[in-house]
Structures are given as C-alpha cells and as structure tokens.
Scaffold this active site. Structure first.
Site, mmCIF file in Angstrom:
data_model
loop_
_atom_site.group_PDB
_atom_site.id
_atom_site.type_symbol
_atom_site.label_atom_id
_atom_site.label_comp_id
_atom_site.label_asym_id
_atom_site.label_seq_id
_atom_site.Cartn_x
_atom_site.Cartn_y
_atom_site.Cartn_z
ATOM 1 N N ARG A 1 13.875 40.508 -83.457
ATOM 2 C CA ARG A 1 15.115 40.755 -84.030
ATOM 3 C C ARG A 1 15.412 42.061 -85.040
ATOM 4 N NH1 ARG A 1 16.159 35.038 -86.761
ATOM 5 N NH2 ARG A 1 14.400 36.006 -87.624
ATOM 6 N N LYS B 1 -1.300 29.566 -82.069
ATOM 7 C CA LYS B 1 -1.397 28.442 -82.671
ATOM 8 C C LYS B 1 -0.235 28.489 -83.484
ATOM 9 C CE LYS B 1 -4.046 27.812 -86.319
ATOM 10 N NZ LYS B 1 -4.794 27.844 -87.406
ATOM 11 N N ASP C 1 -7.134 30.137 -79.091
ATOM 12 C CA ASP C 1 -8.044 29.796 -80.189
ATOM 13 C C ASP C 1 -8.859 30.942 -80.441
ATOM 14 O OD1 ASP C 1 -10.054 28.841 -81.885
ATOM 15 O OD2 ASP C 1 -9.146 26.788 -81.369
ATOM 16 N N HIS C 2 -8.665 31.597 -81.585
ATOM 17 C CA HIS C 2 -9.290 32.968 -81.844
ATOM 18 C C HIS C 2 -10.803 32.893 -82.114
ATOM 19 C CE1 HIS C 2 -8.710 32.358 -86.251
ATOM 20 N NE2 HIS C 2 -9.711 33.176 -86.513
ATOM 21 N N LYS D 1 -14.810 34.868 -80.818
ATOM 22 C CA LYS D 1 -15.777 35.533 -81.679
ATOM 23 C C LYS D 1 -17.085 35.673 -80.719
ATOM 24 C CE LYS D 1 -13.804 33.468 -86.057
ATOM 25 N NZ LYS D 1 -13.533 34.911 -86.750
ATOM 26 N N GLU E 1 -13.860 29.095 -96.444
ATOM 27 C CA GLU E 1 -13.218 30.402 -96.805
ATOM 28 C C GLU E 1 -13.048 30.371 -98.133
ATOM 29 O OE1 GLU E 1 -9.541 31.502 -94.211
ATOM 30 O OE2 GLU E 1 -9.531 29.150 -94.324
ATOM 31 N N ASP F 1 -4.756 22.958 -89.430
ATOM 32 C CA ASP F 1 -4.932 24.236 -89.411
ATOM 33 C C ASP F 1 -6.125 24.763 -88.845
ATOM 34 O OD1 ASP F 1 -4.169 27.101 -90.123
ATOM 35 O OD2 ASP F 1 -5.434 26.958 -91.768
ATOM 36 N N HIS G 1 -10.131 24.889 -84.361
ATOM 37 C CA HIS G 1 -11.532 25.777 -84.413
ATOM 38 C C HIS G 1 -12.714 24.774 -84.312
ATOM 39 C CE1 HIS G 1 -8.450 28.773 -84.825
ATOM 40 N NE2 HIS G 1 -8.195 28.941 -86.178
ATOM 41 N N LYS H 1 -10.648 25.725 -98.045
ATOM 42 C CA LYS H 1 -10.156 27.145 -98.699
ATOM 43 C C LYS H 1 -10.658 26.875 -100.269
ATOM 44 C CE LYS H 1 -6.449 28.319 -95.802
ATOM 45 N NZ LYS H 1 -6.992 29.195 -94.862
HETATM 46 P P1 NDP Z 1 5.728 36.354 -89.202
HETATM 47 O O1 NDP Z 1 6.441 35.562 -89.807
HETATM 48 O O2 NDP Z 1 4.975 37.317 -89.926
HETATM 49 O O3 NDP Z 1 6.414 37.069 -88.132
HETATM 50 C C1 NDP Z 1 7.163 35.926 -87.241
HETATM 51 C C2 NDP Z 1 7.714 36.875 -86.061
HETATM 52 O O4 NDP Z 1 8.472 36.045 -85.401
HETATM 53 C C3 NDP Z 1 8.709 38.158 -86.764
HETATM 54 O O5 NDP Z 1 8.287 39.378 -85.886
HETATM 55 C C4 NDP Z 1 10.038 37.659 -86.602
HETATM 56 O O6 NDP Z 1 10.627 38.736 -86.216
HETATM 57 C C5 NDP Z 1 9.969 36.865 -85.365
HETATM 58 N N1 NDP Z 1 11.129 35.972 -85.190
HETATM 59 C C6 NDP Z 1 11.683 35.730 -83.887
HETATM 60 N N2 NDP Z 1 12.763 34.848 -83.813
HETATM 61 C C7 NDP Z 1 12.351 34.141 -85.198
HETATM 62 C C8 NDP Z 1 13.357 33.423 -85.825
HETATM 63 N N3 NDP Z 1 14.042 32.608 -85.221
HETATM 64 N N4 NDP Z 1 12.665 33.007 -87.175
HETATM 65 C C9 NDP Z 1 11.736 33.800 -87.766
HETATM 66 N N5 NDP Z 1 11.065 34.606 -87.257
HETATM 67 C C10 NDP Z 1 11.612 35.076 -85.975
HETATM 68 O O7 NDP Z 1 4.377 35.359 -88.603
HETATM 69 P P2 NDP Z 1 2.919 35.783 -87.978
HETATM 70 O O8 NDP Z 1 3.058 37.052 -87.485
HETATM 71 O O9 NDP Z 1 1.993 35.767 -89.204
HETATM 72 O O10 NDP Z 1 2.769 34.917 -86.972
HETATM 73 C C11 NDP Z 1 3.150 34.626 -85.679
HETATM 74 C C12 NDP Z 1 2.580 33.446 -85.229
HETATM 75 O O11 NDP Z 1 1.136 33.355 -84.856
HETATM 76 C C13 NDP Z 1 2.875 31.980 -85.821
HETATM 77 O O12 NDP Z 1 3.172 30.827 -84.981
HETATM 78 C C14 NDP Z 1 1.510 31.779 -86.559
HETATM 79 O O13 NDP Z 1 1.394 30.472 -86.870
HETATM 80 C C15 NDP Z 1 0.590 32.340 -85.574
HETATM 81 N N6 NDP Z 1 -0.694 32.921 -86.366
HETATM 82 C C16 NDP Z 1 -0.535 33.851 -87.303
HETATM 83 C C17 NDP Z 1 -1.967 34.033 -87.796
HETATM 84 C C18 NDP Z 1 -1.706 35.296 -88.864
HETATM 85 O O14 NDP Z 1 -2.908 35.948 -89.190
HETATM 86 N N7 NDP Z 1 -0.818 35.792 -88.867
HETATM 87 C C19 NDP Z 1 -3.176 33.607 -87.282
HETATM 88 C C20 NDP Z 1 -3.281 32.534 -86.360
HETATM 89 C C21 NDP Z 1 -1.683 32.222 -85.847
HETATM 90 P P3 NDP Z 1 12.375 39.104 -86.419
HETATM 91 O O15 NDP Z 1 12.642 38.297 -87.638
HETATM 92 O O16 NDP Z 1 12.544 40.696 -86.360
HETATM 93 O O17 NDP Z 1 12.789 38.561 -85.154
HETATM 94 C C1 BG6 Z 2 -6.505 30.553 -88.932
HETATM 95 C C2 BG6 Z 2 -5.913 29.642 -89.827
HETATM 96 O O1 BG6 Z 2 -6.423 30.136 -87.512
HETATM 97 O O2 BG6 Z 2 -7.871 30.861 -89.149
HETATM 98 C C3 BG6 Z 2 -6.131 30.269 -91.214
HETATM 99 O O3 BG6 Z 2 -4.668 29.618 -89.869
HETATM 100 C C4 BG6 Z 2 -7.755 30.884 -91.227
HETATM 101 O O4 BG6 Z 2 -5.740 29.541 -92.126
HETATM 102 C C5 BG6 Z 2 -8.174 31.443 -90.265
HETATM 103 O O5 BG6 Z 2 -7.663 31.464 -92.555
HETATM 104 C C6 BG6 Z 2 -9.727 31.680 -90.261
HETATM 105 O O6 BG6 Z 2 -10.076 32.575 -89.560
HETATM 106 P P1 BG6 Z 2 -11.431 33.507 -89.717
HETATM 107 O O7 BG6 Z 2 -11.615 34.216 -88.455
HETATM 108 O O8 BG6 Z 2 -11.187 34.239 -90.743
HETATM 109 O O9 BG6 Z 2 -12.563 32.523 -89.842
#
Ligand code: NDP
Ligand code: BG6
Length: 511
Positions: free
Chosen positions: A49, A156, A185-186, A190, A224, A243, A248, A348
């Site tokens: 958005r 996830k 599942d990242h 690995k 971690e 989590d 994992h 953690k």
């Molecule tokens: P963020 O909160 O940083 O980003 C979420 C994104 O979704 C934003 O770009 C937001 O952009 C968009 N969005 C679209 N619609 C909505 C809404 N209705 N409400 C809120 N945001 C919205 O999250 P992450 O990038 O950290 O994570 C994204 C997904 O990946 C999550 O489900 C998270 O659980 C998963 N994940 C993330 C990890 C990480 O390391 N960050 C690791 C593993 C999983 P905009 O507001 O511009 O629309």
């Molecule tokens: C993510 C969890 O899936 O894996 C985090 O949401 C966690 O909480 C992460 O920190 C750990 O990944 P890695 O690759 O750093 O071991």
C-alpha cells in the site's frame, strides 16, 4: 551456485515495503543475479500500500542490497543494471477490486520484459492476508496456468494452530493445486540442513549405526543470543513453540529420522518426512507435565551491560507468560527409533547463536580402559553443525600417549570454512531459485504441515487450559532453566553446551 534451467518469469512480492523484502528477499534475488542463476528475462514487481514508485522502490532496495546481500560489494553499475528489473505497484492489498490494476501491470510487464506469463507470487505480508491475496488473484484468473506457471510462496506463520492451518490449506486448495503452493521454512534452505541428507545417505558408514541399536539419544538445539528485538507484538502471541518448534525444529527432526527416500525428488523425500511426523508419539497428559520445560528470559547483566527481561520488551505484555525458551523430549514410534529419546530445545537470549544436531551413540559394551577424565557426555557423538562455524564433528576416543591405556576424547572435525572458492548460498537464495525451477523438495507439503500442527496442538491446548503451568525464568544470557538438564535420561547426562566454534563446548566457553 550452479545455475538450473529457469523459465522467464516475474516475481511478484506482496509486502514489498516491509522488513523481509528489504533484508532478505531482494538481497537474495540480487545474489542470484550475481551468480547468473536468474532467467534471461526476469522482473520483480513489488506490491504494497505504501506510496513508492519504481524509482523510490529501487533506491530503497539498493540500500537493502548494500547492507544484506552476500555480494554487497558489487559495483554501482551492476547494482543499477539489476535494479532496472525492479518495479513497484501501490494498491490496497486487502481490497479485491484493486487487483485488476495488478493484472494490467503484469500484462504490461510481460510485454516490456518478456516474462512470458510465468508468475511467482510471494506473500510477505501479515498472515491475515494469506487467504485473501490468493483469492483475489484467482478472481483475476491469475491462478490459471493455461498461459504460464502460477506459483504462490507463503511465508510463516502458516496458521497459529491445527485448525487455522487446516482452514488456510483448504482455502488455498479452492483455487490452486497443491503443486502450485510453496510453504516456506527457511531452515530447509540452509546448506547445512540439506547436507544432512548427504551425510546420511551418501556415506555407507553412518546408516548402519543410525538406529535404536546404536544411538542412545538425539539432541537438537536452535539457540539465539538475540531477544525479540522489535517483533514483540508478533512474538508475544506466538512464543517459541509456534515460532521455532512447530516448523524449524520439527523439520530437522524429520531429516534426522526419516528413512532413505527412493530417489532425491520432491515426492519421495516429502513422503518419507511425512511418515516421521505421523510416527511422532502423541503427547500424553503425563508428557505435558514431565517432558516439556518452558522458560522466559529475565533481566540480567551480559558482559557488564544491562539486558532487559522479556516482559520489559517493546510491545510485550508486562505480565506475559509467553515462552521464549522451550525444551522437550519426544519419541518417534517406529522400528528405527523405538524408545530413542529426541531432545529438542530453542530459546532467545541464550549465550550464543548456534543451531546443531548431536547424535549421541551408545557406549562400547565393555569398559576395558580407564577414562583419563571423568566427563559427562563422554560417549561418541556426531555433531552436525547448522550454524555458525558450519561443519561436522565426530567425538571419538584415543589412547593418551605414554604408558598404560588411559583414554581421552578427541575431535575429528570438518569446517565449511576450509572449503575455499566455494559459494555458500543463503537460505532464501536457494529457496527462491528452487521455486523458479518448480522444485518443491525444500518446501513444506500441506499434509506434513498439518501433521506437525497436530503434534504440537495438545501442548497449545494444555497451556490454554492451564495458564499457570510452570514457566521458568532464566537470566538473559544463560542457557535457559537449569531443570532442562533433568529432561535428559541417563546418569550425569546433560545437554551439550555448544560454543560459537564447533569444536568447543562447555557452559563457560565464550567470554
Ligand atoms: P512487515 O510488517 O515489515 O511488512 C509487512 C508488509 O505487508 C508491509 O510491506 C505492508 O506494507 C504490507 N501489508 C499489506 N497489507 C497490510 C495490512 N493490511 N496490514 C499491515 N501490513 C500490510 O513484516 P515482515 O516483512 O517482517 O514480514 C512479512 C511476513 O513474513 C510476516 O508474515 C512475517 O511473519 C514473515 N516473516 C518475516 C521474517 C523477517 O525476518 N522479517 C522472518 C520469517 C517470516 P504496506 O503497509 O505498505 O501495505
Ligand atoms: C524465524 C523466527 O523463523 O527464525 C525468528 O521467526 C528467529 O524468531 C529466526 O529469530 C531464526 O532463524 P536463523 O536463520 O537466524 O536461525
């Protein structure tokens, strides 16, 4: 990385303004570009958005690449050329009517960039959109594979319990075939996790020992040193079970425990993993009391600096009973593993970041030689180190040189760092490339996903019904609740306390 055959395609990332896209996804795509693994005609369309345009999105992504890509020192020219492949579309992603704009933009990209109507949709948004976005795409016919492949990668968390996971699967399957759905599942991306298959099934020497006759127990750790950082809002509703454990850690259990697949292909490997999940012994009421230790980090001093307790973290309920540590004992009821305990733990704010599997072998049947040092955990161990100092370590015994037959433990180790000129791809790199080539081996199949939730559901129910069930505080920077050692069966046996360096262990090894 060896380039596989990929067809021309567009990668559409929902949640493109978010953290994951910035830190992981685009840097991984850039690294694929540097490895010449992307198809000749390729484009990324970021969707969210927030009000970016192509130029401002490219600037932000350049910044992410400079910080987080493996090839962060690429030239400006390379970076600029790559960034021409990045595009951005701002729509209200939770409004189905907006998706015709997306379809038009993709038609345009197919013409401008020759992306051939092949699309990968990556859902990197809040999970509340995981049902909606695929449905809205299908309303525009973007699930239909007549004109090219259509794949969906789902981040996830895939559900928050068994019911929500089943609902999400069912909702996706209304418009997509299972083969189109890539549940990520990242950990499976690995290199060291994939190497477990090779260690087990390419070597003749391990497999005959890999069973209840020779293995005393298996230990899996994902520790971690960081806390919840800025993810307190998410984590407080998730906890370590959802989590890390449901996904994992259970994936690693499956790779350690599975039978040899008929061949190295997605169906054979994922069939064998599923059988492990199906054989997990359901947790009885007694197990829920005896075989689970949950903990939460409390304030302490780490290296002379104050470290916050979990309840002081941003967006965390000050009375929270969410677990930031979980250790459990589980069993796999099949011929190979009958009554062999598997101990898994994650947490953690532990002393160091380390993930590894330790195979503890049974002692030699006769103690012929005196031990020079009376150590705990002194039987043979095979350590499969996932990160850091990736490698493999075998703890074996040798005669102390000199008179008599004193015996001591020594390490035989291999470290990935010894491989010079070898490129180790990041997890997201490998996983994105696999999806591009249509290889789902390292993604989670729907039935396996539900089986893992089925296994953990009794614990979720137990904590819901018994909010006062024990939750042990542990000082930030320590190895978690002391009582976690009591889980391990056998006199004097404890967890291995690994250090950052694969070859070292012990509670006080890192200062
Ligand atoms: P963020 O909160 O940083 O980003 C979420 C994104 O979704 C934003 O770009 C937001 O952009 C968009 N969005 C679209 N619609 C909505 C809404 N209705 N409400 C809120 N945001 C919205 O999250 P992450 O990038 O950290 O994570 C994204 C997904 O990946 C999550 O489900 C998270 O659980 C998963 N994940 C993330 C990890 C990480 O390391 N960050 C690791 C593993 C999983 P905009 O507001 O511009 O629309
Ligand atoms: C993510 C969890 O899936 O894996 C985090 O949401 C966690 O909480 C992460 O920190 C750990 O990944 P890695 O690759 O750093 O071991």
């Amino acid at each position: 990385m060896k380039s596989k055959a990929t067809q021309d395609l567009a990668l559409i990332i929902f949640g493109a303004s978010g953290d994951l896209t910035y830190r992981k996804l685009i840097p991984a795509v850039f690294d694929l570009y540097k490895q010449e693994a992307l198809p000749s005609n390729f484009a990324v369309l970021g969707v969210a958005r927030s009000a970016f345009n192509d130029d401002s999105f490219r600037e932000k992504m350049k910044d992410g690449i400079r910080q987080f890509a493996t090839a962060k020192d690429a030239s400006d020219e390379e970076l600029n050329t790559f960034c021409q492949k990045l595009h951005y579309l701002s729509i209200n992603t939770d409004d189905g009517k907006e998706y015709s704009k997306l379809k038009d933009r993709l038609d345009g990209l197919d013409k401008e960039e020759n992306t051939a109507g092949n699309y990968i949709f990556y859902l990197s948004t809040p999970p509340s959109l995981y049902q909606l976005i695929p449905k809205f795409l299908a309303e525009q016919g973007l699930n239909n594979e007549d004109k090219g492949f259509r794949r969906i990668i789902i981040e996830k968390p895939f559900g928050t319990d068994l019911k929500s996971a089943i609902d999400l699967n069912a909702s996706l399957l209304e418009n997509y075939e299972e083969e189109q759905i890539y549940r990520i599942d990242h950990y499976l991306g690995k290199e060291t996790v994939q190497n477990m298959l090779v260690t087990r099934f390419a070597n003749g020497i391990y497999e005959p020992l890999w069973n209840r006759n020779y293995i005393q127990h298996v230990e899996i750790t994902a520790a971690e040193s960081i806390g919840v950082e800025n993810r307190g809002g998410y984590y407080d509703h998730s906890g370590a079970l959802r989590d890390m454990v449901q996904n994992h850690l259970l994936q690693i259990v499956a790779l350690v425990a599975m039978e040899p697949p008929m061949s190295i292909d997605s169906v054979s490997i994922r069939n064998e993993k599923l059988k492990v999940f199906q054989a997990l012994r359901p947790m009885s009421d007694e197990d829920l009391f005896k075989n689970i230790i949950r903990g939460q980090y409390t304030a302490s001093n780490i290296k002379g600096k104050y470290a916050k307790g979990y309840r002081e973290e941003k967006d965390v309920n000050p009375d929270s009973r969410t677990e930031t540590y979980l250790a459990m004992k589980l069993f796999i009821d099949n011929w190979r593993w009958g009554d062999v305990p598997f101990y898994i733990r994650t947490g953690k704010r532990l002393p160091t970041r380390v993930s590894e599997v330790v195979i503890h072998f049974k002692p030699a049947p006769q103690k012929l030689f005196p031990q020079s040092v009376d150590l705990n955990n002194d039987e043979n161990q095979l350590v499969l180190r996932i990160q850091p100092d990736e490698g493999i370590l075998l703890k074996t015994k040798m005669k102390v040189p000199g008179s008599g037959y004193q015996v001591k433990n020594v390490n035989m180790d291999f470290h990935y760092s010894q491989l010079t000129d070898t490129y180790l791809p990041e997890a997201y790199e490998r996983l994105l490339l696999d999806c591009m080539t249509g290889d789902s081996t390292l993604y989670i199949r729907g039935d396996a996903l539900e089986a893992t939730w089925k296994f953990v559901q009794p614990l979720i129910d137990f904590w819901d019904k018994n909010p006062d069930a024990p939750l042990h505080g542990y000082p930030a920077g320590s190895w978690g609740p002391n009582c976690a050692d009591d889980l391990i069966e056998g006199k004097g046996l404890t967890w291995r306390y690994p250090c950052k360096n694969l070859s070292d262990d012990g509670i006080y090894c890192e200062l």
